[in-house]
Design an enzyme around this catalytic site. Structure first.
Site, mmCIF file in Angstrom:
data_model
loop_
_atom_site.group_PDB
_atom_site.id
_atom_site.type_symbol
_atom_site.label_atom_id
_atom_site.label_comp_id
_atom_site.label_asym_id
_atom_site.label_seq_id
_atom_site.Cartn_x
_atom_site.Cartn_y
_atom_site.Cartn_z
ATOM 1 C CB ILE A 49 -50.608 4.838 67.588
ATOM 2 C CG1 ILE A 49 -50.629 3.734 68.648
ATOM 3 C CG2 ILE A 49 -50.247 4.246 66.225
ATOM 4 C CD1 ILE A 49 -51.697 2.695 68.403
ATOM 5 C CE LYS A 75 -54.220 15.535 63.451
ATOM 6 N NZ LYS A 75 -54.191 15.706 61.991
ATOM 7 C CG ASP A 76 -46.880 14.091 67.717
ATOM 8 O OD1 ASP A 76 -47.841 13.704 68.403
ATOM 9 O OD2 ASP A 76 -46.297 15.168 67.916
ATOM 10 C CB ALA A 77 -46.345 8.510 68.760
ATOM 11 C CB ILE A 78 -46.732 12.908 72.069
ATOM 12 C CG1 ILE A 78 -45.293 12.400 71.963
ATOM 13 C CG2 ILE A 78 -46.991 13.469 73.462
ATOM 14 C CD1 ILE A 78 -44.243 13.459 72.147
#
Length: 398
Positions: A49, A75-78
């Site tokens: 998320i 922060k990205d989802a990965i």
């Protein structure tokens, strides 16, 4: 000229982010909550998320306004990410009791101020690289030793340039007022996408069948659909169409262009990115201050001890300019784009003032462990630096 600082060390190869558990990012806070105040500092663990989606879910669950939530970094989802979010006028007990899919509240405590972007020291990364080459652990250790001694190239890299890798090209076209080019690049390249309907929509646009392209673009492609809607109304109105893009997105494109030029300058300076020269603008790692290097005998030892580093340009209309060889390099890079610093003095809330960015950053706590055919990497970087820069030097899979 090599693209790698560690060119003499063979790459490990391998695959990252095969599962969310393979990529853990944990914020290193600038300060801890005091236990008193009106803002609840909640440490969240998010699985797959992104930060903005987590804010949306958290605000909905607590019945607060999303804009009132604070965070220190995006922060990205990965992967799995642990980061602190501040929530005003909510008791820690209420936050700890939340049950939100994909989000776990690890701790909660009160503090006096809202958390702001940049309120963190850096990030710790724990990364599993799967299916590496033979001898990978030794090669990873050798690459990390060089980066620990000389620094990590402070690149932005491909993750800065969007799903199609071209957001910087949109920003460049904006600055040159080449609006058809900006629209063409925003609609995209059919060879750069894998989704079939998306590809067909781009191909229709390229054939000049704008109405068909609009019908094919899925509903969640809001920016593209608004552009195409305006072009259906006025087929030659590319400036009018591009003006439908929200200022927030336009700033993203401009920032991506700035980043691409920084990466270009860094690539040309990589062999000496850990040494300062007269005319450089140096960066103090302790406090982020920048100054012009005039006395090489005094400043060279400070660079050797990693107290200071040379900087590159995030071009803008009020950016502090380098002198000497570095200044000449930066002017050449900008002139090749047919732009000047004044080109960034845009209206409509899009003025890009520019800044200096260190060409290198320190890496801390670097460790490597072999786990069967995988490598486990553990290291920390200052805020604003990307783990992909370290992984690129280790894996050499670019």
């Amino acid at each position: 000229m090599s693209i790698y600082l560690t060119a003499e060390v063979p790459g490990t190869g391998g695959v990252i982010k095969a599962t969310p558990e393979d990529f853990l990012v944990e914020e290193i806070p600038a300060y801890l909550p005091s236990g008193q105040g009106e803002h609840c500092f909640a440490v969240l663990e998010k699985r797959g998320i992104a930060t903005l989606e987590a804010l949306r879910r958290l605000a909905k669950a607590l019945g607060v306004q999303e804009r009132d939530l604070g965070y220190a970094g995006m922060k990205d989802a990965i992967g799995i990410t642990r980061q602190t979010i501040s929530i005003p006028r909510v008791a820690p007990e209420k936050v700890l009791a939340l049950e939100i899919p994909g989000i776990t509240v690890l701790s909660a405590s009160m503090h006096g101020n809202k958390l702001r972007l940049g309120h963190l020291k850096g990030n710790r990364f724990v990364i599993r690289v799967r299916d590496v080459a033979q001898g990978a652990a030794g090669n990873a250790e050798a690459a990390l030793e060089i980066m620990t001694r000389r620094g990590v190239p402070n690149r932005f890299g491909v993750q800065r340039y969007g799903a199609q890798g071209n957001t910087h090209e949109i920003g460049a076209a904006m600055l040159r007022r080449e609006f058809k080019s900006a629209v063409d690049r925003l609609i995209g390249d059919p060879a750069a996408v894998t989704d079939e309907r998306w590809r067909l929509a781009i191909e229709a646009y390229r054939r000049g069948e704008v109405a068909e392209s609009l019908a094919l673009f899925p509903g969640h492609f809001r920016v593209e659909r608004e552009l195409l809607t305006r072009l259906v109304q006025r087929p030659d109105g590319f400036e009018r169409a591009f003006n439908s893009v929200q200022p927030r997105m336009k700033r993203l494109y401009l920032s991506a262009f700035q980043s691409s030029l920084f990466d270009l300058v860094l690539g040309k300076r990589l062999d000496s990115f850990d040494q300062v020269n007269v005319g450089d603008i140096a960066f103090k790692h302790e406090n982020g201050a920048c100054f012009l290097v005039q006395d090489l005998a005094a400043e060279a030892p400070r660079a050797e001890s990693f107290e200071i580093s040379p900087t590159g340009p995030m071009f803008g209309c009020t950016m502090m300019e380098s002198h000497g060889a570095q200044g000449e390099l930066e002017r050449e890079v900008l002139a090749a784009q047919e732009l000047t610093l004044e080109s960034f003095n845009l209206s409509g809330g899009l003025r890009m003032e520019g800044e200096r960015r260190p060409l290198r950053v320190p890496i801390a706590g670097a460790e490597v462990r072999q786990d069967g055919s995988d490598l486990l990497l553990d290291f920390s970087l200052p805020r604003g630096a990307y783990a992909t820069c370290v992984l690129s030097e280790i894996m050499k899979s670019d």
